[in-house]
Scaffold this active site. Structure first.
Site, mmCIF file in Angstrom:
data_model
loop_
_atom_site.group_PDB
_atom_site.id
_atom_site.type_symbol
_atom_site.label_atom_id
_atom_site.label_comp_id
_atom_site.label_asym_id
_atom_site.label_seq_id
_atom_site.Cartn_x
_atom_site.Cartn_y
_atom_site.Cartn_z
ATOM 1 N N LYS A 154 14.798 -0.585 5.801
ATOM 2 C CA LYS A 154 14.345 -0.195 4.448
ATOM 3 C C LYS A 154 14.550 1.316 4.208
ATOM 4 O O LYS A 154 14.991 1.733 3.136
ATOM 5 C CB LYS A 154 12.866 -0.584 4.311
ATOM 6 C CG LYS A 154 12.107 0.050 3.171
ATOM 7 C CD LYS A 154 12.552 -0.457 1.827
ATOM 8 C CE LYS A 154 11.720 0.194 0.720
ATOM 9 N NZ LYS A 154 12.364 0.056 -0.585
ATOM 10 N N THR A 157 6.209 0.439 2.466
ATOM 11 C CA THR A 157 7.160 1.226 3.260
ATOM 12 C C THR A 157 6.346 2.217 4.078
ATOM 13 O O THR A 157 5.775 3.159 3.526
ATOM 14 C CB THR A 157 8.160 1.956 2.341
ATOM 15 O OG1 THR A 157 8.715 1.016 1.427
ATOM 16 C CG2 THR A 157 9.261 2.611 3.148
ATOM 17 N N LEU A 210 0.827 -1.213 0.000
ATOM 18 C CA LEU A 210 0.000 0.000 0.000
ATOM 19 C C LEU A 210 0.862 1.264 0.000
ATOM 20 O O LEU A 210 2.002 1.244 0.473
ATOM 21 C CB LEU A 210 -0.908 -0.040 1.234
ATOM 22 C CG LEU A 210 -1.891 -1.222 1.191
ATOM 23 C CD1 LEU A 210 -2.373 -1.599 2.571
ATOM 24 C CD2 LEU A 210 -3.062 -0.897 0.262
ATOM 25 N N LYS A 258 8.083 10.402 0.342
ATOM 26 C CA LYS A 258 7.526 9.867 1.602
ATOM 27 C C LYS A 258 8.583 9.040 2.342
ATOM 28 O O LYS A 258 8.792 9.201 3.545
ATOM 29 C CB LYS A 258 6.292 9.016 1.267
ATOM 30 C CG LYS A 258 5.655 8.266 2.395
ATOM 31 C CD LYS A 258 5.742 6.749 2.374
ATOM 32 C CE LYS A 258 5.775 6.033 1.109
ATOM 33 N NZ LYS A 258 5.829 4.579 1.165
#
Ligand code: NAD
Length: 316
Positions: free
Chosen positions: A172, A97, A68, A241
């Protein structure tokens, strides 16, 4: 061989569609949901059954994957009134993420509903998702990891980084800020070279045999910049983001990120000029505009590295 227990998959965008497709190819029955009908159709054509909501997926599958776009969407899909926590799933594997904070919040919320979160962000882009060569970073209790590891291997190479929800997210975010920093400095270096009269194809050959080699010079530039396709498969808005989440986390840990802050500004400018849906390799076009040249390779079918008129770049 078709496995009898259905697997859930929510979010069938650039990454999710490829990963869900690989699960079907590996013989799994899938129950899928995406809020966009256009995203559902190709999977339905491959035999997936379509659910009406995330909760509906969680009624029908014990293990549910999610890929998502943003932390808010992950929160809504897991903890919202029509979310995973309203269904009967045991395990939610979040491939998105989202950052460690939201991951910890979602893990706690899901635990109250008896669902274990597997924090499992991925790296390797859409090409890696299609080929099954992603890297998958996971954090979750070991027993749950053992249960989902074989499914995750369908997507690529699996790493276990710890028990605590959020640890894999931190891993990540660190990877991504390094990757975008490479894209930013490669954009500056390639534009500078073209302005000085170097051939961009030759530049990549040299860099890839030298110490400047990185994921932008080996992959992003040859595939999406030199051919002028700017279709690597990752949106500038999503990349921004990731970098924002990384800087927030660094700030919370009290660690300055000087280079990281510059990378964030480069992405903000890319977003402002080309829009959040532009491919993040558009960052190079930004630098090109300042220099009034194009990093145009042989594959683009034109003379290489020629100077262009102002405005010609922005019109692409
Ligand atoms: P995307 O925008 O292409 O896909 C997201 C999908 O989620 C879309 O199909 C959208 O319709 C669906 N969606 C949005 N809100 C929803 C909701 N409330 N309920 C159900 N579905 C909903 O994004 P993507 O590029 O596939 O990235 C997915 C995640 O993977 C992101 O967190 C991203 O940061 C991460 N990621 C992307 C890449 C990449 O190269 N694209 C690489 C690694 C990680």
């Amino acid at each position: 061989m078709t496995h009898s227990t259905p697997i859930g998959f929510i979010g069938l965008g650039s990454m999710g569609s490829a990963m869900a497709s690989r699960l079907i190819d590996a013989g799994h029955r899938l129950v899928v949901f995406d809020r966009a009908q256009a995203a559902l159709d190709p999977l339905a054509q491959k035999g997936a059954s379509v659910a009406g909501s995330a909760a509906d997926v969680a009624e029908r599958a014990q293990i549910v994957f999610g890929s998502l776009p943003t932390p808010d969407v992950v929160r809504e899909v897991t903890l919202g009134s029509q979310g995973i926590s309203a269904g009967k799933s045991r395990i939610f594997v979040d491939l998105s993420t989202t950052g460690p904070r939201v991951s910890a919040e979602v893990a706690a919320g899901l635990a109250r509903a008896g669902v274990v979160l597997v924090d499992a962000p991925v790296s390797g882009g859409r090409a890696g998702a299609l080929k099954g060569t992603l890297s998958i970073m996971t954090s979750t209790p070991r027993a749950t990891f053992d249960e989902v590891e074989s499914l995750l291997k369908v997507f690529g190479k699996v790493f276990y980084v710890g028990e605590k929800a959020g640890l894999a997210q931190t891993m990540k975010l660190i990877n991504n800020i390094i990757s975008v920093a490479a894209l930013a400095i490669t954009s500056e270096g390639m534009v500078m070279g073209v302005k000085a009269g170097l051939d961009p194809d030759v530049m990549l050959d040299v860099i890839n045999a030298s110490s400047g080699r990185n994921s932008a010079t080996t992959d992003k530039f040859p595939r999406a910049v030199l051919p002028r396709s700017f279709d690597f498969g990752f949106a500038s808005g999503l990349s921004a983001k990731d970098v924002r989440l990384c800087l927030q986390e660094a700030d919370a840990l009290g660690i300055p990120m000087v280079v990281g802050s510059s990378v964030q500004q480069m992405l903000s400018m890319t977003n402002a000029v080309f829009g959040p849906h532009s491919d993040f390799t558009s960052m190079c076009k930004l630098v090109e505009q300042w220099a009034d040249v194009e990093v145009r390779g042989r594959a683009a079918g034109q003379a290489r590295g020629e100077a262009v008129r102002p405005g010609a770049v922005a019109a692409q």
